[in-house]
Write a protein that holds these residues in place. Sequence first.
Motif, mmCIF file in Angstrom:
data_model
loop_
_atom_site.group_PDB
_atom_site.id
_atom_site.type_symbol
_atom_site.label_atom_id
_atom_site.label_comp_id
_atom_site.label_asym_id
_atom_site.label_seq_id
_atom_site.Cartn_x
_atom_site.Cartn_y
_atom_site.Cartn_z
ATOM 1 N N LEU A 11 0.862 -1.170 0.000
ATOM 2 C CA LEU A 11 0.000 0.000 0.000
ATOM 3 C C LEU A 11 0.908 1.232 0.000
ATOM 4 O O LEU A 11 1.685 1.440 0.925
ATOM 5 C CB LEU A 11 -0.903 -0.017 1.236
ATOM 6 N N ILE A 12 0.821 2.031 -1.050
ATOM 7 C CA ILE A 12 1.697 3.195 -1.215
ATOM 8 C C ILE A 12 1.103 4.374 -0.456
ATOM 9 O O ILE A 12 -0.061 4.711 -0.627
ATOM 10 C CB ILE A 12 1.868 3.549 -2.707
ATOM 11 N N LYS A 13 1.916 4.996 0.371
ATOM 12 C CA LYS A 13 1.475 6.179 1.115
ATOM 13 C C LYS A 13 1.765 7.432 0.300
ATOM 14 O O LYS A 13 2.565 7.412 -0.624
ATOM 15 C CB LYS A 13 2.217 6.273 2.443
ATOM 16 N N GLY A 14 1.106 8.519 0.660
ATOM 17 C CA GLY A 14 1.386 9.788 0.014
ATOM 18 C C GLY A 14 0.332 10.206 -0.985
ATOM 19 O O GLY A 14 0.395 11.296 -1.520
ATOM 20 N N HIS A 15 -0.611 9.363 -1.289
ATOM 21 C CA HIS A 15 -1.712 9.714 -2.178
ATOM 22 C C HIS A 15 -2.935 10.039 -1.323
ATOM 23 O O HIS A 15 -3.066 9.566 -0.197
ATOM 24 C CB HIS A 15 -2.053 8.553 -3.123
ATOM 25 N N GLU A 16 -3.828 10.851 -1.847
ATOM 26 C CA GLU A 16 -5.044 11.181 -1.106
ATOM 27 C C GLU A 16 -5.893 9.941 -0.868
ATOM 28 O O GLU A 16 -6.492 9.783 0.172
ATOM 29 C CB GLU A 16 -5.864 12.220 -1.876
ATOM 30 N N LYS A 17 -5.957 9.105 -1.884
ATOM 31 C CA LYS A 17 -6.733 7.880 -1.766
ATOM 32 C C LYS A 17 -5.797 6.691 -1.735
ATOM 33 O O LYS A 17 -4.612 6.804 -1.984
ATOM 34 C CB LYS A 17 -7.706 7.763 -2.938
ATOM 35 N N ARG A 18 -6.348 5.537 -1.438
ATOM 36 C CA ARG A 18 -5.557 4.323 -1.358
ATOM 37 C C ARG A 18 -5.007 3.934 -2.727
ATOM 38 O O ARG A 18 -5.732 3.846 -3.690
ATOM 39 C CB ARG A 18 -6.465 3.198 -0.883
ATOM 40 N N ARG A 19 -3.711 3.675 -2.787
ATOM 41 C CA ARG A 19 -3.077 3.212 -4.011
ATOM 42 C C ARG A 19 -2.187 2.024 -3.658
ATOM 43 O O ARG A 19 -1.524 2.014 -2.622
ATOM 44 C CB ARG A 19 -2.201 4.300 -4.644
#
Length: 89
Positions: A11-19
Amino acid sequence: MIDNKRAVALLIKGHEKRRYFNSFGKKNRLCTAWSLAGAKLFLSKERKEYQAVVKKLDAKNVKYKVVEISTINDTDSSTDDLLFIRRIK
């Protein structure tokens, strides 16, 4: 009889939504997926492919979480496969 199948996703952090991590594209750019359907699933954290991806993400200073995904197929009941998600890191 209960049959478990497990995998891990990033799960990549730093995006507004889950990516979720999908792959590295042209010029080693990070490609992400909007949902688990497009995420790259790794069968084990010990595999070389998983370790290479984590090493690249660390080198690029990308923050991520390891998410464990498992299905449970309970053949004794009338329910379909259930999907459970658990954050590891």
